[in-house]
Design a protein around this motif. Structure first.
Motif, PDB file in Angstrom:
ATOM      1  N   GLY A  99      17.023 -23.444  12.239  1.00  0.00           N
ATOM      2  CA  GLY A  99      15.836 -22.603  12.262  1.00  0.00           C
ATOM      3  C   GLY A  99      15.100 -22.616  13.587  1.00  0.00           C
ATOM      4  N   THR A 100      15.492 -23.533  14.481  1.00  0.00           N
ATOM      5  CA  THR A 100      14.830 -23.564  15.791  1.00  0.00           C
ATOM      6  C   THR A 100      15.481 -22.608  16.777  1.00  0.00           C
ATOM      7  OG1 THR A 100      16.240 -25.325  16.702  1.00  0.00           O
ATOM      8  CG2 THR A 100      14.280 -26.008  15.453  1.00  0.00           C
ATOM      9  N   GLN A 101      16.622 -22.049  16.412  1.00  0.00           N
ATOM     10  CA  GLN A 101      17.346 -21.201  17.351  1.00  0.00           C
ATOM     11  C   GLN A 101      16.826 -19.760  17.278  1.00  0.00           C
ATOM     12  OE1 GLN A 101      19.367 -23.105  19.321  1.00  0.00           O
ATOM     13  NE2 GLN A 101      18.422 -24.644  18.003  1.00  0.00           N
ATOM     14  N   ASN A 102      15.630 -19.605  17.760  1.00  0.00           N
ATOM     15  CA  ASN A 102      14.974 -18.298  17.696  1.00  0.00           C
ATOM     16  C   ASN A 102      14.236 -18.093  19.012  1.00  0.00           C
ATOM     17  OD1 ASN A 102      13.025 -16.175  17.097  1.00  0.00           O
ATOM     18  ND2 ASN A 102      13.629 -16.476  14.956  1.00  0.00           N
ATOM     19  N   GLY A 103      14.417 -16.930  19.611  1.00  0.00           N
ATOM     20  CA  GLY A 103      13.869 -16.673  20.936  1.00  0.00           C
ATOM     21  C   GLY A 103      12.415 -16.282  20.986  1.00  0.00           C
ATOM     22  N   SER A 104      11.711 -16.418  19.888  1.00  0.00           N
ATOM     23  CA  SER A 104      10.294 -16.068  19.902  1.00  0.00           C
ATOM     24  C   SER A 104       9.501 -17.096  19.119  1.00  0.00           C
ATOM     25  CB  SER A 104      10.074 -14.670  19.303  1.00  0.00           C
ATOM     26  OG  SER A 104      10.464 -14.644  17.949  1.00  0.00           O
ATOM     27  N   PRO A 105       8.224 -17.285  19.432  1.00  0.00           N
ATOM     28  CA  PRO A 105       7.417 -18.237  18.682  1.00  0.00           C
ATOM     29  C   PRO A 105       7.253 -17.784  17.224  1.00  0.00           C
ATOM     30  CG  PRO A 105       6.350 -17.630  20.745  1.00  0.00           C
ATOM     31  CD  PRO A 105       7.484 -16.670  20.554  1.00  0.00           C
ATOM     32  N   ALA A 106       7.093 -18.763  16.340  1.00  0.00           N
ATOM     33  CA  ALA A 106       6.840 -18.438  14.939  1.00  0.00           C
ATOM     34  C   ALA A 106       5.555 -17.638  14.829  1.00  0.00           C
ATOM     35  CB  ALA A 106       6.743 -19.729  14.128  1.00  0.00           C
ATOM     36  N   PRO A 107       5.499 -16.734  13.857  1.00  0.00           N
ATOM     37  CA  PRO A 107       4.305 -15.891  13.706  1.00  0.00           C
ATOM     38  C   PRO A 107       2.997 -16.684  13.644  1.00  0.00           C
ATOM     39  CG  PRO A 107       6.062 -15.067  12.325  1.00  0.00           C
ATOM     40  CD  PRO A 107       6.547 -16.373  12.900  1.00  0.00           C
ATOM     41  N   ARG A 108       3.034 -17.886  13.071  1.00  0.00           N
ATOM     42  CA  ARG A 108       1.792 -18.642  12.946  1.00  0.00           C
ATOM     43  C   ARG A 108       1.216 -19.048  14.293  1.00  0.00           C
ATOM     44  NH1 ARG A 108       5.981 -21.835  11.504  1.00  0.00           N
ATOM     45  NH2 ARG A 108       6.254 -23.882  12.535  1.00  0.00           N
TER      46      ARG A 108
END
Length: 260
Positions: free
Chosen positions: A247-256
């Motif tokens: 779940g950390t492999q995402n190129g953008s910050p979490a919405p929160r």
């Protein structure tokens, strides 16, 4: 041909029981610890009882000369099984722990285990056989006041073991992480908290712990949790760990964490 096991921290407790059990299985032994007299007594007992070869090496694995001497054995001799059991766990708050105790804990629990593992692996991989048992702790999953450094070192043991398991999976080498809970040994007295201070019903004997660990070893378990009766707890934890990493492999910050 007899197999040879090298056991660190072999003069008492878990290490001594590993020596007894492996001797009964017919392994020749190399026993490592600081206390030469205790090692000699154990060696005599095991040789007489099982007719095996036992060599003792008095070495302090928290210092360079001790680590290097055992690395040499592991690099130059055919050791079939390495049991990285030596460890320490002083009980003190982070600020109160002495610099000396902190350095010794890191050297013994992390550096020595890492270096001995690295020394043993090339020969095992070349021979396409062998095993390394890294004795950690369930404290790898939990941090408490006064166990900050100890818990962190045992988290290292688990993570390090799990990564190496993936490296050697095609080489016929088993890496087993054994994670004991409370076990009746001299560990607690050495740590400065006598075992008499605890509820004895929550503690295994060293014999129970090692017998369970060897049962897991015989099943080729990569992680053995002798005190955990509900294996679903471990499976759920391990699945969540993998999902958390994925779940950390995402190129953008979490919405929160993004501005409205």
């Amino acid at each position: 041909m007899s197999k040879t096991a090298l056991i660190t921290g072999a003069s008492s407790g878990i290490g001594a029981v590993y020596a007894q059990r492996l001797a009964a299985r017919g392994h020749d032994l190399v026993l490592v610890a600081r206390r030469a007299e205790r090692l000699a007594e154990l060696a005599t007992e095991l040789q007489q009882a099982h007719g095996i070869s036992v060599r003792t090496i008095a070495a302090d694995l928290s210092v360079e000369t001790g680590m290097a001497s055992i690395e040499t054995v592991l690099r130059n001799e055919e050791i079939d099984l390495l049991v990285n059991n030596a460890g320490m766990g002083p009980i003190a708050s982070t600020a109160d722990l002495s610099d000396e105790a902190a350095a010794q804990t890191l050297a013994l629990n992390v550096t020595a285990l890492m270096r001995l593992t690295r020394a043993a692996l090339p020969g095992m991989r070349a021979r396409k056989t062998g095993a390394i048992v890294n004795v950690g702790s369930v404290m790898a999953f939990h941090a408490m006041p006064a166990t900050s450094l100890y818990s962190a070192t045992k988290a290292f043991v688990l993570t390090y073991s799990r990564a190496i398991q993936q490296e050697v999976q095609a080489d016929g080498v088993l890496i087993q992480a054994v994670l004991p809970a409370g076990t009746i040994t001299e560990f607690y007295d050495t740590a400065g908290v006598p075992i008499a201070n605890f509820d004895q019903s929550a503690f295994m004997t060293a014999e129970q712990l090692v017998d369970a660990a060897l049962a897991g070893f015989d099943r080729s378990e990569e992680v053995t949790l002798p005190s955990v009766h509900d294996l679903d707890l471990w499976n759920t934890y391990d699945t969540a760990r993998q999902n958390l990493f994925g779940g950390t492999q995402n190129g953008s910050p979490a919405p929160r964490y993004q501005s409205a």
